[in-house]
Enzyme design. Structure first.
Site, PDB file in Angstrom:
ATOM      1  N   GLU A  76      17.266 -18.605  45.599  1.00 26.00           N
ATOM      2  CA  GLU A  76      18.429 -18.036  46.047  1.00 26.00           C
ATOM      3  C   GLU A  76      19.126 -17.068  46.497  1.00 26.00           C
ATOM      4  O   GLU A  76      19.282 -16.493  47.958  1.00 26.00           O
ATOM      5  CB  GLU A  76      19.917 -18.372  45.676  1.00 26.00           C
ATOM      6  CG  GLU A  76      19.810 -20.032  46.130  1.00 26.00           C
ATOM      7  CD  GLU A  76      19.138 -21.115  44.642  1.00 26.00           C
ATOM      8  OE1 GLU A  76      18.893 -20.418  43.999  1.00 26.00           O
ATOM      9  OE2 GLU A  76      18.786 -22.718  44.885  1.00 26.00           O
ATOM     10  N   HIS A 145      27.056 -29.723  38.329  1.00 26.72           N
ATOM     11  CA  HIS A 145      26.876 -29.266  39.421  1.00 26.72           C
ATOM     12  C   HIS A 145      27.854 -30.157  40.398  1.00 26.72           C
ATOM     13  O   HIS A 145      28.094 -30.893  41.031  1.00 26.72           O
ATOM     14  CB  HIS A 145      25.786 -30.608  39.942  1.00 26.72           C
ATOM     15  CG  HIS A 145      24.672 -29.973  39.802  1.00 26.72           C
ATOM     16  ND1 HIS A 145      24.540 -29.850  38.254  1.00 26.72           N
ATOM     17  CD2 HIS A 145      23.257 -29.648  40.164  1.00 26.72           C
ATOM     18  CE1 HIS A 145      22.229 -29.193  38.417  1.00 26.72           C
ATOM     19  NE2 HIS A 145      21.945 -28.452  39.795  1.00 26.72           N
TER      20      HIS A 145
END
Lengths: 344, 370
Positions: A76, A145
């Protein structure tokens, strides 16, 4: 989240509306903008061959090829930064981050780089990057998450942050983000990818950044939310009408930065009460910002303290009963409204 | 292509000069490089004086001692190549042709600075000259530069990116992610690792399990090599070769230039806590600028030509200071200019109610999004 909806066929002159899911609306926005502007390209993990971890980009690789629908490694910081650099040279990258939680490993590129470029270099260069990513909780995805960090980004000058709650806004705001000359973070939401709604088919349909919407007009109390919290709050508003005879007005923020305080303040001036709802932790959060601005802008209008409802301030647990209890569910929102109305 | 296996660590004061007659053009060209090196050295020395006189604020990272690496690498760039650097960037800006006046004015925080007083020492930029910044987070510029190289490919431009970083940056994740992407996507970029032996006060040996940074390129099947960063010609030759490979064959590379900074990490650091005066003195004995001066004499340049070049460099820095002094500070009424693109004021107009105290005057009325 496995279903891949069929893409509505592209026709020449499109008009009217079509019922489609939130994810289809996002896909339509990307497809239209990629047809409109060659500089637009999509980059991210699994966006091409896999057709998107949540299938938002299904069909785009086949239509636009691997240069414009670019699969990346799990990297990322690397590919968000690559998007930043490409944007500096005039490209229009859309970077997909699989979930908002993973954007944290690219935080330096978003906050220290993308957000700073235009100001730090004296306005000499810009960074028209779009970062799309879903936040939200509710699928037992647990602590790492299930988070909603949009307030962190919305508190950063140099960034723009939008968070659509329905398919039409998903299309219109993503298109506005892609056309914008600044870095825009588009916060999507896992539970509402499958929600359906009417979406304008006009390729020039754009929802302006910085404008909230009155999602439900009412006169007794103002409920302010964004993204999935808006969906919940609208359901609560119906319950309130049916069970308690309360006519709640729901303001859907749509943009978090710029924040449309004017719409919020106008509503609160009418109803004299406000409950702010978010899926993130309220401390230092979107609802904290709203409460501060409402008390300043609407001090004389308020008949009750501004109330807030958000995620319980714990790392989200796995067990279903604990997860449900921690989330800002309809019961808790309803209780907050009744409390603010002095009904409890 | 295999990595160069023998690290180059030439520290001789003698210089090798091609045998045979030397053309006047060759001497003139070398004199110009020499003058650039003198300009950078004088500029840095003046910046330190101005910093200590409190006319320059913030951080101020000087590159005295690194001039051969800077000038050699930048001279190898073509007009359409792009330069991205870390925060020790005064020399790179000057070598790329940014006027010393604009650089000094930026250090002074004035309106005529190359970033209009918004960037300062670490964030110089001149997009028109292909210099895309001056970045302040160690290794943060690497993914950005990698994306710049990606856009060169997407736009079909025959150009390459030269991305400077320090030896301290090679232990950051951004370095690994960038090298991986550059090799995977065959991007036209050369990562120039300026190994000046210390990342702040920590020596390369104390920081890097593989102290020969160029060897790490092999992990990404990328060419890597090391060069004596105090040898103008060696740096220029290697940079030119690797940039050409990047431009025409889309082969990225790592070039490690071994050099030494005379001053501390920044002006605030005396640079003596982690190294000795003797070590610094030993490096100054084969100063890169004097190495070029000697080679010029060997090529047949006149003493007076060398002296004139030194004098012109000094005069340019004096003029830069005069210019910076006279440039006005940025307007307070423009505090928020450049934070957002033109036209964003409409998007932000509805954010005014309930703003924090003073925000309306300071930001909304001071150019936000105009």
């Amino acid at each position: 989240m496995s279903a891949v909806e069929e893409m509505p066929a592209m026709t020449e002159a499109r008009s009217g509306v079509e019922r489609m899911t939130y994810r289809e609306a996002l896909r339509l926005a990307m497809r239209e903008e990629m047809l409109r502007d060659e500089r637009v390209f999509l980059m991210g993990e699994e966006v091409g061959l896999f057709e998107g971890a949540y299938k938002v980009s299904a069909g785009l690789l086949a239509q636009f090829g691997p240069d414009r629908v670019r699969d990346t490694p799990i990297s990322e910081e690397g590919f968000v930064g690559a998007g930043v650099g490409a944007a500096m040279l005039g490209e229009r990258p859309i970077v997909e981050i699989m979930t908002l939680n993973f954007l944290l490993v690219a935080m330096d590129q978003v906050v220290n780089h993308a957000a700073k470029i235009r100001a730090m270099f004296g306005g000499e260069v810009g960074c028209p990057i779009v970062i799309r990513t879903p936040g939200g909780a509710g699928n037992q995805l647990t602590a790492q998450h299930s988070q909603s960090f949009e307030g962190w980004f919305a508190g950063t000058p140099g960034l723009k942050v939008v968070a659509p709650s329905n398919p039409a806004d998903a299309k219109g705001l993503l298109k506005a983000a892609i056309r914008d000359d600044d870095p825009v973070l588009v916060i999507e939401n896992l539970p509402i990818y499958k929600e359906k709604g009417e979406v304008p088919l006009d390729p020039e349909f754009v929802v302006p950044i910085g404008r909230a919407a009155i999602a439900r007009p009412g006169k007794d109390i103002t409920l302010i939310a964004h993204s999935f919290a808006t969906v919940r709050t609208l359901a609560v508003a119906e319950r309130l009408a049916q069970r308690h005879g309360v006519d709640a007005e729901v303001v859907d923020l749509r943009s978090l930065r710029p924040l449309d305080v004017e719409t919020v303040a106008q509503s609160v001036a009418k109803t004299n009460r406000a409950v702010c709802v978010e899926e993130g932790w309220p401390s230092y959060g979107v609802t904290a910002e709203l409460a501060a601005r409402i008390q300043s802008a609407c001090f004389d209008d308020l008949d009750a303290p501004v109330e807030r409802v958000g995620m319980a301030e714990v790392p989200l647990p796995y067990a279903k009963n604990l997860e449900l209890a921690a989330m800002p569910g309809e019961d808790r929102i309803e209780a907050a409204v009744l409390h603010t109305l002095g009904r409890t | 292509m295999p990595s160069t296996r023998t690290p180059i660590r030439k520290r001789s004061a003698s210089v090798e000069v091609a045998q045979g007659p030397v053309s006047a053009e060759a001497i003139a060209s070398r004199l110009a490089r020499f003058e650039q090196m003198c300009l950078i050295r004088n500029f840095e020395e003046e910046a330190e004086r101005q910093y200590k006189a409190a006319r320059i604020g913030g951080y101020c990272h000087l590159s005295s001692g690194q001039e051969a690496m800077t000038v050699g690498a930048v001279q190898a760039m073509r007009e359409h190549d792009l330069l991205v650097t870390g925060y020790r960037c005064h020399g790179f800006a000057l070598a790329r042709g940014v006027p010393p006046q604009a650089v000094m004015a930026e250090l002074f925080g004035r309106r005529d600075g190359c970033a209009h007083g918004r960037g300062g020492s670490m964030h110089l930029l001149d997009a028109g000259r292909g210099f895309l910044g001056g970045w302040g987070i160690v290794a943060g510029q690497l993914p950005v530069a990698t994306g710049v190289a990606l856009s060169l490919v997407r736009q079909g431009r025959t150009a390459a990116v030269l991305c400077e970083l320090g030896d301290g940056a090679v232990n950051m994740g951004a370095w690994h992610e960038s090298l991986n992407l550059a090799s995977l996507w065959r991007l036209p970029i050369v990562y120039l690792v300026v190994n000046n032996e210390y990342g702040m006060g920590t020596s390369v040996q104390r920081a890097s399990a593989e102290p020969e940074a160029f060897r790490r390129a092999a992990a990404y099947r990328m060419h890597g090599e090391r060069v004596d960063g105090d040898d103008l010609d060696a740096v220029a030759e290697a940079t030119q070769r690797l940039l050409s490979m990047a431009r025409t064959d889309r082969k990225p590379a790592v070039l490690e230039a071994v050099t030494y900074r005379y001053r501390g990490h920044s002006v605030a650091d005396a640079g003596l806590a982690y190294r000795t005066r003797e070590e610094i003195a030993a490096h100054k004995e084969h100063d890169p600028i004097e190495r070029v001066a000697e080679s010029l004499l060997q090529m047949g340049a006149q003493e007076s030509e060398i002296a004139h070049a030194r004098e012109r460099a000094r005069a340019a820095v004096a003029e830069a200071v005069r210019f910076a002094e006279q440039s006005p500070p940025p307007e307070l009424s423009a505090l928020a200019e450049g934070v957002y693109c033109h036209g964003s004021d409409i998007q932000f107009a509805r954010m005014r109610p309930g703003s924090p105290f003073g925000e309306q005057e300071l930001v909304f009325d001071a150019g936000l999004g105009r």
